[in-house]
Design an enzyme around this catalytic site. Structure first.
Site, PDB file in Angstrom:
ATOM      1  N   HIS A 179       0.883  -1.001   0.122  1.00 34.35           N
ATOM      2  CA  HIS A 179      -0.413  -0.019   0.038  1.00 34.35           C
ATOM      3  C   HIS A 179       0.867   0.700  -0.088  1.00 34.35           C
ATOM      4  O   HIS A 179       1.764   1.166   0.959  1.00 34.35           O
ATOM      5  CB  HIS A 179      -0.900   0.112   1.295  1.00 34.35           C
ATOM      6  CG  HIS A 179      -1.778  -1.019   1.057  1.00 34.35           C
ATOM      7  ND1 HIS A 179      -3.109  -0.631   2.027  1.00 34.35           N
ATOM      8  CD2 HIS A 179      -2.196  -1.915   0.309  1.00 34.35           C
ATOM      9  CE1 HIS A 179      -4.181  -1.819   1.351  1.00 34.35           C
ATOM     10  NE2 HIS A 179      -3.675  -2.513   0.326  1.00 34.35           N
ATOM     11  N   TYR A 197      -9.913   5.086   7.455  1.00 35.68           N
ATOM     12  CA  TYR A 197      -9.913   4.921   8.940  1.00 35.68           C
ATOM     13  C   TYR A 197     -10.927   6.193   9.021  1.00 35.68           C
ATOM     14  O   TYR A 197     -11.103   7.215   7.927  1.00 35.68           O
ATOM     15  CB  TYR A 197      -8.913   5.946   9.030  1.00 35.68           C
ATOM     16  CG  TYR A 197      -7.675   5.106   9.696  1.00 35.68           C
ATOM     17  CD1 TYR A 197      -6.641   4.960   8.289  1.00 35.68           C
ATOM     18  CD2 TYR A 197      -6.674   4.371  10.252  1.00 35.68           C
ATOM     19  CE1 TYR A 197      -6.072   3.627   8.190  1.00 35.68           C
ATOM     20  CE2 TYR A 197      -5.932   3.091  11.270  1.00 35.68           C
ATOM     21  CZ  TYR A 197      -5.375   2.859  10.478  1.00 35.68           C
ATOM     22  OH  TYR A 197      -4.150   2.277  10.185  1.00 35.68           O
ATOM     23  N   PRO A 251      -4.593  -0.050  19.151  1.00 31.47           N
ATOM     24  CA  PRO A 251      -4.159  -0.911  17.709  1.00 31.47           C
ATOM     25  C   PRO A 251      -4.489  -0.072  16.851  1.00 31.47           C
ATOM     26  O   PRO A 251      -3.791  -0.023  15.873  1.00 31.47           O
ATOM     27  CB  PRO A 251      -5.316  -1.870  17.518  1.00 31.47           C
ATOM     28  CG  PRO A 251      -6.396  -1.404  18.533  1.00 31.47           C
ATOM     29  CD  PRO A 251      -5.676  -0.735  19.771  1.00 31.47           C
ATOM     30  N   LYS A 304       0.472  -0.498  15.450  1.00 32.13           N
ATOM     31  CA  LYS A 304       2.486  -0.421  15.665  1.00 32.13           C
ATOM     32  C   LYS A 304       2.582  -2.035  16.473  1.00 32.13           C
ATOM     33  O   LYS A 304       4.118  -1.319  16.557  1.00 32.13           O
ATOM     34  CB  LYS A 304       2.548   0.979  16.303  1.00 32.13           C
ATOM     35  CG  LYS A 304       2.150   1.696  15.854  1.00 32.13           C
ATOM     36  CD  LYS A 304       3.497   2.491  14.864  1.00 32.13           C
ATOM     37  CE  LYS A 304       3.599   3.010  13.817  1.00 32.13           C
ATOM     38  NZ  LYS A 304       3.992   2.531  12.501  1.00 32.13           N
TER      39      LYS A 304
HETATM   40  P1  FAD Z   1       2.473 -12.283  21.498  1.00 32.26           P
HETATM   41  O1  FAD Z   1       2.470 -12.589  19.506  1.00 32.26           O
HETATM   42  O2  FAD Z   1       1.820 -12.226  22.671  1.00 32.26           O
HETATM   43  O3  FAD Z   1       3.009 -13.687  21.550  1.00 32.26           O
HETATM   44  C1  FAD Z   1       3.591 -13.897  22.890  1.00 32.26           C
HETATM   45  C2  FAD Z   1       3.421 -15.590  22.644  1.00 32.26           C
HETATM   46  O4  FAD Z   1       4.055 -15.846  24.218  1.00 32.26           O
HETATM   47  C3  FAD Z   1       1.959 -16.360  22.718  1.00 32.26           C
HETATM   48  O5  FAD Z   1       2.047 -16.958  21.699  1.00 32.26           O
HETATM   49  C4  FAD Z   1       1.834 -17.037  23.870  1.00 32.26           C
HETATM   50  O6  FAD Z   1       0.770 -17.781  23.254  1.00 32.26           O
HETATM   51  C5  FAD Z   1       2.730 -17.329  24.581  1.00 32.26           C
HETATM   52  N1  FAD Z   1       2.717 -17.632  25.743  1.00 32.26           N
HETATM   53  C6  FAD Z   1       2.068 -16.524  26.729  1.00 32.26           C
HETATM   54  N2  FAD Z   1       2.557 -17.278  28.496  1.00 32.26           N
HETATM   55  C7  FAD Z   1       3.509 -18.189  27.853  1.00 32.26           C
HETATM   56  C8  FAD Z   1       4.345 -19.057  29.120  1.00 32.26           C
HETATM   57  N3  FAD Z   1       3.851 -18.805  30.475  1.00 32.26           N
HETATM   58  N4  FAD Z   1       4.608 -19.662  28.789  1.00 32.26           N
HETATM   59  C9  FAD Z   1       5.488 -19.752  27.724  1.00 32.26           C
HETATM   60  N5  FAD Z   1       5.251 -19.207  26.527  1.00 32.26           N
HETATM   61  C10 FAD Z   1       4.263 -18.523  26.311  1.00 32.26           C
HETATM   62  N6  FAD Z   1      -1.077  -5.373  16.098  1.00 32.26           N
HETATM   63  C11 FAD Z   1      -1.294  -4.606  15.549  1.00 32.26           C
HETATM   64  O7  FAD Z   1       0.114  -4.050  15.009  1.00 32.26           O
HETATM   65  N7  FAD Z   1      -2.392  -4.323  14.308  1.00 32.26           N
HETATM   66  C12 FAD Z   1      -3.662  -4.986  15.109  1.00 32.26           C
HETATM   67  O8  FAD Z   1      -4.379  -5.572  14.656  1.00 32.26           O
HETATM   68  C13 FAD Z   1      -3.441  -6.244  15.690  1.00 32.26           C
HETATM   69  N8  FAD Z   1      -4.475  -7.022  16.178  1.00 32.26           N
HETATM   70  C14 FAD Z   1      -4.355  -7.552  17.662  1.00 32.26           C
HETATM   71  C15 FAD Z   1      -5.638  -7.727  18.266  1.00 32.26           C
HETATM   72  C16 FAD Z   1      -5.714  -8.573  19.378  1.00 32.26           C
HETATM   73  C17 FAD Z   1      -7.144  -9.940  19.699  1.00 32.26           C
HETATM   74  C18 FAD Z   1      -4.825  -8.492  20.192  1.00 32.26           C
HETATM   75  C19 FAD Z   1      -4.650  -9.636  21.288  1.00 32.26           C
HETATM   76  C20 FAD Z   1      -3.337  -7.508  19.449  1.00 32.26           C
HETATM   77  C21 FAD Z   1      -3.248  -7.385  18.933  1.00 32.26           C
HETATM   78  N9  FAD Z   1      -2.152  -6.514  18.020  1.00 32.26           N
HETATM   79  C22 FAD Z   1      -2.512  -6.146  16.564  1.00 32.26           C
HETATM   80  C23 FAD Z   1      -1.240  -6.909  18.401  1.00 32.26           C
HETATM   81  C24 FAD Z   1      -0.253  -7.660  18.091  1.00 32.26           C
HETATM   82  O9  FAD Z   1      -0.713  -8.433  17.481  1.00 32.26           O
HETATM   83  C25 FAD Z   1       1.004  -8.130  18.593  1.00 32.26           C
HETATM   84  O10 FAD Z   1       1.644  -6.460  19.443  1.00 32.26           O
HETATM   85  C26 FAD Z   1       1.732  -8.843  18.805  1.00 32.26           C
HETATM   86  O11 FAD Z   1       1.628 -10.636  18.512  1.00 32.26           O
HETATM   87  C27 FAD Z   1       2.777  -8.750  19.569  1.00 32.26           C
HETATM   88  O12 FAD Z   1       3.818  -9.649  19.853  1.00 32.26           O
HETATM   89  P2  FAD Z   1       5.202 -10.688  20.974  1.00 32.26           P
HETATM   90  O13 FAD Z   1       5.691 -11.548  20.540  1.00 32.26           O
HETATM   91  O14 FAD Z   1       5.413  -9.713  21.373  1.00 32.26           O
HETATM   92  O15 FAD Z   1       3.216 -11.553  21.501  1.00 32.26           O
HETATM   93  C1  DHB Z   2      -5.138  -3.136  10.993  1.00 31.67           C
HETATM   94  C2  DHB Z   2      -5.498  -3.059  11.956  1.00 31.67           C
HETATM   95  C3  DHB Z   2      -4.783  -1.907  12.854  1.00 31.67           C
HETATM   96  O1  DHB Z   2      -4.645  -1.888  13.814  1.00 31.67           O
HETATM   97  C4  DHB Z   2      -4.730  -0.649  12.007  1.00 31.67           C
HETATM   98  O2  DHB Z   2      -4.499   0.779  11.988  1.00 31.67           O
HETATM   99  C5  DHB Z   2      -4.222  -1.085  10.394  1.00 31.67           C
HETATM  100  C6  DHB Z   2      -4.341  -2.456   9.665  1.00 31.67           C
HETATM  101  C7  DHB Z   2      -5.153  -4.660  10.396  1.00 31.67           C
HETATM  102  O3  DHB Z   2      -5.279  -5.528  10.584  1.00 31.67           O
HETATM  103  O4  DHB Z   2      -5.264  -4.946   8.524  1.00 31.67           O
END
Ligand code: FAD
Ligand code: DHB
Length: 391
Positions: free
Chosen positions: A72, A201, A293, A297
């Site tokens: 995009h 948006y 969200p 980021k």
């Molecule tokens: P996570 O992806 O949470 O990974 C952590 C991992 O650790 C998981 O697999 C979990 O199962 C594991 N874990 C937990 N506890 C333990 C333990 N005790 N021992 C071993 N493993 C463990 N960000 C965006 O930018 N855009 C979005 O649209 C967006 N939508 C989201 C929607 C939801 C419902 C959620 C929850 C988050 C969303 N986010 C979004 C945020 C984004 O997905 C996260 O910032 C990203 O996943 C962060 O990655 P991470 O690896 O730090 O954590």
């Molecule tokens: C998406 C999620 C967001 O929070 C955003 O600002 C843009 C895109 C997505 O899930 O595609």
């Protein structure tokens, strides 16, 4: 068991870290409480910054991404039935953002690691972290009912917001900074081609809506809802009706609709802990910070953290120097706080707040008018949206 870096969590942070360490010849073991199927199907983010995409491609895990992603060159801000494009070609030096679902990134990273014969332990239980204050860190857990101990040089806490690494640190070590918002996002996936080629948006008196996508056939759509909303209150008809109202626009606009095959509600908060390290424990991604969200980021920050962490470990294992490790938290937090500021600003500009009064609404509209008419303001939005520089 013994390794160099014990990684707790196989989300984007843990898996990218393991991959970068492997490329530097550093051993790690990844420990995950969920199954492989669960983490490969969990629906979350979908928008990757320019730098995240570059890193995945340059490190050899971007092949499918390049084939299947949608690139995009801008986004649309919509308010008062008018659509205003922010053009990244013009305003962000040609940088782009990429739609490619988080669970696809996870699948690619898991496949690359397993193909290289490197360990990820899924379905583990009762994970606990020890010894990181001294010289012998270890991670204890149960795997297939058997108690295991993983001894390591360092522990990487990549276990997300609800993980155990951050809460394990001694009281008084961390300072928390938090803002909880009075609303959440109801997100759906629908079998409907995106209504617009780029993300839209929408600021509307009924609340915020976002039109995004996963593929040319699948739309991802979000609606602002109260923070304690029950998903059962949202039938498919109600979701489409609300989306039609909030995305209304002049000029022949039509919202594409289709079968909804996934829906959930996510709460929204801004959260940071300082510092992101203690002794031989280093936190990354959602384990250390959460952004609302708006602006997408979260995943991108997780990748940026572990890139810095991997560089610091590489320096340590090559030279014995701990200079970059000592500065890990400080280096990450400068960028984390800028992403916090941007996510908070996008959220504040585009959502309706409970406490809204006529003054705040006029101020939000003035902000939208400004950000879609001043080249300086548009440039600031664009450079933050595609991702601030990593170095
Ligand atoms: P996570 O992806 O949470 O990974 C952590 C991992 O650790 C998981 O697999 C979990 O199962 C594991 N874990 C937990 N506890 C333990 C333990 N005790 N021992 C071993 N493993 C463990 N960000 C965006 O930018 N855009 C979005 O649209 C967006 N939508 C989201 C929607 C939801 C419902 C959620 C929850 C988050 C969303 N986010 C979004 C945020 C984004 O997905 C996260 O910032 C990203 O996943 C962060 O990655 P991470 O690896 O730090 O954590
Ligand atoms: C998406 C999620 C967001 O929070 C955003 O600002 C843009 C895109 C997505 O899930 O595609």
């Amino acid at each position: 068991m013994r390794t160099q870096i014990g990684i707790v969590g196989a989300g984007p942070a843990g898996l990218v870290l393991a991959h970068l360490l492997h490329l530097q010849g550093i051993e790690s073991v990844v420990i995950e409480t969920r199954s492989r199927k669960y983490i490969e199907e969990r629906v979350r983010a979908g928008l990757l910054e320019h730098g995240t995409v570059k890193l995945l491609i340059e490190t050899g895990v971007g092949e499918r991404l390049q084939r299947e992603c949608l690139t995009h060159h801008g986004i649309v801000l919509r308010f008062h039935r008018g659509s205003h494009r922010i053009d990244f070609n013009d305003l962000a030096g040609g940088k782009t953002v990429t739609i490619y679902a988080q669970q696809e990134v996870i699948k690619d990273l898991v496949a690359a690691r397993l193909a290289a014969g490197l360990p990820i332990l899924f379905d583990v239980e009762d994970v606990s972290v020890h010894g990181y204050e001294g010289s012998s860190p270890s991670i204890r857990f149960h795997a297939a009912g058997k108690e295991e101990v993983l001894h390591c040089d360092y522990i990487a806490g990549c276990d997300g917001f609800h993980g155990i690494c951050r809460p394990s640190l001694p009281a008084g070590v961390l300072t928390e900074f938090e803002r909880v918002y009075p609303f959440g996002w109801l997100g759906i996936l629908a079998e409907a081609p995106p209504s617009n080629d780029e993300l839209v948006y929408c600021y509307h008196e009924r609340g915020f809506a976002l039109l995004t996508m996963r593929t040319r056939q699948i739309s991802r759509l979000y609606l602002q809802v109260p923070h304690d909303e029950d998903i059962e209150a949202w039938s498919d008809d109600r979701i489409w009706s609300e989306l039609r109202k909030r995305t209304e626009a002049d000029g022949g606009w039509k919202l594409n609709e289709g079968h909804i095959f996934q829906k959930n509600i996510a709460s929204m908060r801004s959260y940071v802990v300082e510092p992101m390290q203690y002794g031989k424990m280093f936190l990354a991604g959602d384990a250390a910070h959460i952004v609302p969200p708006t602006g997408a980021k979260g995943l991108n920050l997780a990748v940026a953290d572990v890139r810095i962490m991997a560089k610091a470990f590489a320096e340590f294992y090559k030279t014995g120097k701990t200079h970059l490790l000592e500065r890990y938290s400080e280096t990450c937090l400068r960028r984390v706080w800028k992403a916090q500021r941007f996510s908070w600003w996008m959220t504040s500009m585009l959502h309706r707040f409970d406490t809204d009064n006529a003054f705040d609404q006029r101020r939000q509209l003035a902000e939208l008018d400004y950000v879609t008419s001043s080249r300086a303001a548009m440039t600031s939005l664009a450079e933050n949206y595609v991702g601030l520089p990593w170095d």
